[in-house]
Design a protein around this motif. Structure first.
Motif, mmCIF file in Angstrom:
data_model
loop_
_atom_site.group_PDB
_atom_site.id
_atom_site.type_symbol
_atom_site.label_atom_id
_atom_site.label_comp_id
_atom_site.label_asym_id
_atom_site.label_seq_id
_atom_site.Cartn_x
_atom_site.Cartn_y
_atom_site.Cartn_z
ATOM 1 N N SER A 110 0.833 -1.209 0.000
ATOM 2 C CA SER A 110 0.000 0.000 0.000
ATOM 3 C C SER A 110 0.863 1.252 0.000
ATOM 4 O O SER A 110 0.596 2.208 -0.735
ATOM 5 N N LEU A 111 1.902 1.245 0.834
ATOM 6 C CA LEU A 111 2.780 2.401 0.933
ATOM 7 C C LEU A 111 3.468 2.694 -0.388
ATOM 8 O O LEU A 111 3.599 3.850 -0.798
ATOM 9 N N SER A 112 3.911 1.649 -1.069
ATOM 10 C CA SER A 112 4.644 1.845 -2.329
ATOM 11 C C SER A 112 3.725 2.201 -3.485
ATOM 12 O O SER A 112 4.168 2.788 -4.474
ATOM 13 N N GLY A 113 2.456 1.823 -3.393
ATOM 14 C CA GLY A 113 1.541 2.034 -4.513
ATOM 15 C C GLY A 113 1.827 1.131 -5.689
ATOM 16 O O GLY A 113 1.517 1.475 -6.848
ATOM 17 N N ALA A 114 2.388 -0.053 -5.440
ATOM 18 C CA ALA A 114 2.761 -0.965 -6.523
ATOM 19 C C ALA A 114 1.557 -1.374 -7.355
ATOM 20 O O ALA A 114 0.495 -1.700 -6.817
ATOM 21 N N THR A 115 1.740 -1.361 -8.677
ATOM 22 C CA THR A 115 0.694 -1.818 -9.589
ATOM 23 C C THR A 115 0.941 -3.235 -10.080
ATOM 24 O O THR A 115 0.031 -3.897 -10.564
ATOM 25 N N VAL A 116 2.178 -3.694 -9.959
ATOM 26 C CA VAL A 116 2.558 -5.060 -10.330
ATOM 27 C C VAL A 116 3.392 -5.623 -9.184
ATOM 28 O O VAL A 116 4.211 -4.908 -8.591
ATOM 29 N N ALA A 117 3.192 -6.897 -8.868
ATOM 30 C CA ALA A 117 3.999 -7.563 -7.851
ATOM 31 C C ALA A 117 4.589 -8.840 -8.434
ATOM 32 O O ALA A 117 3.865 -9.628 -9.061
ATOM 33 N N VAL A 118 5.879 -9.030 -8.231
ATOM 34 C CA VAL A 118 6.580 -10.233 -8.681
ATOM 35 C C VAL A 118 6.907 -11.031 -7.424
ATOM 36 O O VAL A 118 7.705 -10.601 -6.596
ATOM 37 N N VAL A 119 6.295 -12.209 -7.277
ATOM 38 C CA VAL A 119 6.367 -12.949 -6.023
ATOM 39 C C VAL A 119 6.600 -14.435 -6.293
ATOM 40 O O VAL A 119 6.393 -14.918 -7.410
ATOM 41 N N ASP A 120 7.010 -15.155 -5.232
ATOM 42 C CA ASP A 120 7.092 -16.604 -5.352
ATOM 43 C C ASP A 120 5.765 -17.211 -4.907
ATOM 44 O O ASP A 120 4.831 -16.509 -4.494
ATOM 45 N N ALA A 121 5.661 -18.547 -4.964
ATOM 46 C CA ALA A 121 4.388 -19.206 -4.690
ATOM 47 C C ALA A 121 3.921 -18.970 -3.255
ATOM 48 O O ALA A 121 2.737 -18.746 -3.003
ATOM 49 N N ALA A 122 4.866 -19.039 -2.295
ATOM 50 C CA ALA A 122 4.487 -18.876 -0.892
ATOM 51 C C ALA A 122 3.955 -17.476 -0.621
ATOM 52 O O ALA A 122 2.950 -17.309 0.087
ATOM 53 N N LEU A 123 4.627 -16.471 -1.184
ATOM 54 C CA LEU A 123 4.167 -15.100 -0.960
ATOM 55 C C LEU A 123 2.866 -14.828 -1.713
ATOM 56 O O LEU A 123 2.006 -14.076 -1.234
ATOM 57 N N GLU A 124 2.694 -15.448 -2.855
ATOM 58 C CA GLU A 124 1.456 -15.272 -3.610
ATOM 59 C C GLU A 124 0.257 -15.776 -2.809
ATOM 60 O O GLU A 124 -0.818 -15.160 -2.817
ATOM 61 N N GLU A 125 0.455 -16.855 -2.070
ATOM 62 C CA GLU A 125 -0.630 -17.390 -1.247
ATOM 63 C C GLU A 125 -0.999 -16.415 -0.140
ATOM 64 O O GLU A 125 -2.183 -16.191 0.138
ATOM 65 N N ARG A 126 0.011 -15.806 0.511
ATOM 66 C CA ARG A 126 -0.270 -14.825 1.554
ATOM 67 C C ARG A 126 -0.894 -13.567 0.966
ATOM 68 O O ARG A 126 -1.796 -12.965 1.548
ATOM 69 N N LEU A 127 -0.406 -13.179 -0.206
ATOM 70 C CA LEU A 127 -0.930 -11.988 -0.865
ATOM 71 C C LEU A 127 -2.411 -12.133 -1.189
ATOM 72 O O LEU A 127 -3.178 -11.162 -1.132
ATOM 73 N N ALA A 128 -2.833 -13.349 -1.499
ATOM 74 C CA ALA A 128 -4.234 -13.577 -1.862
ATOM 75 C C ALA A 128 -5.179 -13.184 -0.731
ATOM 76 O O ALA A 128 -6.324 -12.767 -0.975
ATOM 77 N N HIS A 129 -4.713 -13.260 0.511
ATOM 78 C CA HIS A 129 -5.568 -12.946 1.653
ATOM 79 C C HIS A 129 -5.799 -11.444 1.824
ATOM 80 O O HIS A 129 -6.740 -11.042 2.530
ATOM 81 N N VAL A 130 -4.945 -10.617 1.204
ATOM 82 C CA VAL A 130 -5.104 -9.157 1.352
ATOM 83 C C VAL A 130 -5.269 -8.465 -0.001
ATOM 84 O O VAL A 130 -5.314 -7.243 -0.074
ATOM 85 N N ARG A 131 -5.362 -9.238 -1.044
ATOM 86 C CA ARG A 131 -5.418 -8.672 -2.398
ATOM 87 C C ARG A 131 -6.592 -7.705 -2.563
ATOM 88 O O ARG A 131 -6.481 -6.670 -3.236
ATOM 89 N N ASP A 132 -7.731 -8.009 -1.920
ATOM 90 C CA ASP A 132 -8.902 -7.148 -2.076
ATOM 91 C C ASP A 132 -8.735 -5.803 -1.383
ATOM 92 O O ASP A 132 -9.549 -4.891 -1.577
ATOM 93 N N ARG A 133 -7.688 -5.663 -0.588
ATOM 94 C CA ARG A 133 -7.412 -4.381 0.087
ATOM 95 C C ARG A 133 -6.286 -3.616 -0.598
ATOM 96 O O ARG A 133 -5.739 -2.665 -0.046
ATOM 97 N N LEU A 134 -5.936 -4.036 -1.790
ATOM 98 C CA LEU A 134 -4.867 -3.387 -2.566
ATOM 99 C C LEU A 134 -5.418 -2.987 -3.931
ATOM 100 O O LEU A 134 -5.113 -3.601 -4.957
ATOM 101 N N PRO A 135 -6.225 -1.942 -3.985
ATOM 102 C CA PRO A 135 -6.881 -1.580 -5.246
ATOM 103 C C PRO A 135 -5.912 -1.169 -6.348
ATOM 104 O O PRO A 135 -6.243 -1.301 -7.537
ATOM 105 N N ALA A 136 -4.721 -0.678 -5.985
ATOM 106 C CA ALA A 136 -3.773 -0.251 -7.019
ATOM 107 C C ALA A 136 -3.080 -1.431 -7.690
ATOM 108 O O ALA A 136 -2.567 -1.302 -8.810
ATOM 109 N N LEU A 137 -3.055 -2.579 -7.016
ATOM 110 C CA LEU A 137 -2.325 -3.737 -7.542
ATOM 111 C C LEU A 137 -3.146 -4.433 -8.623
ATOM 112 O O LEU A 137 -4.166 -5.072 -8.351
ATOM 113 N N ARG A 138 -2.681 -4.327 -9.876
ATOM 114 C CA ARG A 138 -3.420 -4.882 -11.000
ATOM 115 C C ARG A 138 -2.961 -6.284 -11.388
ATOM 116 O O ARG A 138 -3.762 -7.104 -11.837
#
Length: 504
Positions: A110-138
């Motif tokens: 949120s702080l960075s305002g990232a529109t793209v995230a490059v992640v591994d499988a483990a982080l992608e799973e954690r990211l899925a739990h907060v993805r709906d709270r990151l409107p800038a992340l496309r």
């Protein structure tokens, strides 16, 4: 900021205008040399540079000018690809710790305002739990399956003064802040590290860290060196990997090196090609450095730096280190000690706050103009307490926020910890500040013991070695000290844990 100091100009190479040009220059000079080596993937310089160009083209199709791409710093060659591809695309890379849990991940994205995230499988799973709270992340891309574009990317309209990287502070004293580093900050620091660590084309650097820090990536690429990645956390795995790949320098964490030094089976292993061991991230106990240096007949040295300084500002002599010191400033860097209250510059030997100035010091914190977080004359107040000896070497004492006063005497928790860790049977320890109505504050300790029943005797013996104002007044035993991925502790949280339990 002023032009590069003369001492920077005298470094082994001139600095390019952009981060990714460190790679293109190395690829042109040494196309067939190994660049990054991992268990399942090896890239030479030509292949790495080609992949970066292709991924950069894809990123330009996914993002607009000025956008931020978050890149998880997993210990995988694709981190190097994505990191340099973001720069080649003319975007800003937000370097994300892949060990973050959901709420911290939400904060930094949120702080960075990232529109793209490059992640591994483990982080992608954690990211899925907060993805709906990151409107800038496309868009979310996977490490190991990065998209590639057709042809070369358009030439980015970015240069030395543009923000290249967002590096996050450790957050040990509050929520992480985003540090804005320019291309010039980063490429200058790569040159400074190459010089300070004596890196060159014959160097084979073994990265035994839990994450892939851009410091080690950029400096090795700048030197045309080979990087070997060891993801296994065990110290012995790193030494075996060093022998297998002919590593000449080992980069590791103090907590891992201290564990290696304390291992009773240390004498059973040898290293064939290592010439030095480098420790960073926090302080390496002197006893551990001496033990490893003696056992392997090679120097063990430390450095110092911050997210705000790209990061390295100090390095001990890699051939003749002084254990306990983080060394002298790297080329073009100034360091001074100021009084904590009056801010007056202090003479050699005095303890105060460490201040730094140099071409690797950040542009400022995200959300403010250039210079946010700096003094008007460019000095950065680090929040660390330390002293400089007559030879210009820096010795760190503690974080200023961890130092406290007992009866108006300054107490550094690390000073008490050193005495604790010398006691037989003490495996690990952290000292914290506890409020005290009579003295203002006193020392408390959380201790890992071989025999927890000896706690009272250990504390009594330690207090016998200390002046009264450093005495440990409360203590508890733990099975292990909670630490972050880079070995740091959050003293405030540990102090709360201590006060919630029974004192000695």
């Amino acid at each position: 900021m002023a032009d590069l100091p003369l001492s920077i100009a005298e470094l082994p190479f001139s600095v390019p205008d952009r981060i990714d040009q460190l790679l293109s220059r190395a690829a042109a000079a040494h196309p067939g040399r190994r660049a990054v080596v991992a268990d399942t993937l090896e890239l030479d310089y030509a292949a790495l540079d080609t992949r970066v160009t292709s991924v950069a083209a894809a990123l330009q199709g996914l993002t607009g000018a000025g956008e931020v791409v978050a890149v998880a710093s997993v210990l995988h060659p694709d981190f190097a690809v994505a990191y340099y591809a973001v720069a080649r695309a003319g975007r800003t890379a937000a370097v994300v710790n892949p060990l973050l849990r959901e709420e911290d991940l939400l904060h930094v994205l949120s702080l960075s305002g990232a529109t793209v995230a490059v992640v591994d499988a483990a982080l992608e799973e954690r990211l899925a739990h907060v993805r709906d709270r990151l409107p800038a992340l496309r868009t979310v891309l996977r490490i190991g399956a990065l998209p590639e574009g057709d042809g070369a990317p358009a030439d980015p309209a970015t240069g030395p003064g543009d923000t290249a990287v967002l590096q996050f502070t450790s957050g040990t004293t509050g929520r992480p802040k985003a540090v804005r580093l320019s291309h010039r900050n980063v490429v200058v620091n790569a040159a400074q590290i190459t010089d300070a660590h004596r890196l060159d084309g014959d160097t084979v650097a073994l990265n035994h860290l839990p994450t892939y820090h851009p410091m080690h990536l950029n400096s090795a690429i700048a030197a045309g060196a080979t990087q070997v990645l060891c993801a296994a956390p065990e110290p012995y795995a790193a030494l075996m990997t060093a022998n297998r790949h002919g590593a000449t320098i080992l980069y590791s964490l103090p907590v891992r090196l201290a564990r290696l030094a304390a291992d009773p089976d240390l004498d059973s292993i040898s290293v064939r090609t290592l010439r030095r061991i480098a420790s960073g991230g926090s302080g390496l106990p002197v006893a551990a450095a001496r033990r490893l240096s003696k056992r392997f007949s090679l120097p063990v040295f430390q450095g110092y730096g911050l997210a705000e300084t790209s990061p390295l500002t100090h390095s001990d002599d890699p051939e003749r280190p002084v254990h306990g010191s983080v060394g002298k400033p790297v080329a073009g860097t100034e360091c001074r000690i100021v009084d904590i209250d009056s801010r007056a510059v202090l003479p050699a030997g005095s303890v105060g706050e460490v201040q730094l100035r140099g071409p690797q010091v950040m542009q400022g914190y995200l959300g403010g103009p250039d210079g946010t977080g700096l003094e008007p004359d460019g000095w950065l107040s680090t929040g660390d307490a330390g002293r400089i000896d007559e030879d210009g070497r820096l010795f760190l004492v503690d974080r200023l926020k961890d130092v406290f006063k007992c009866d108006n005497f300054l107490v550094a928790p690390s000073d008490v910890e050193r005495v604790l860790l010398r006691r037989p049977g003490v495996r690990d320890a952290v000292v914290v500040e506890l409020p005290d109505a009579e003295h203002g504050a006193v020392a408390g300790a959380l201790v890992v013991l071989e025999d927890p029943s000896t706690l009272r005797d250990v504390i009594a013996a330690v207090n016998d070695e200390l002046p009264y104002y450093q005495h440990i007044r409360d203590a508890v035993t733990l099975d292990a000290i909670p630490r972050s991925g880079n070995g740091k502790v959050q003293r405030r949280l540990l102090a709360q844990q201590l006060t919630s339990r029974q004192p000695v």
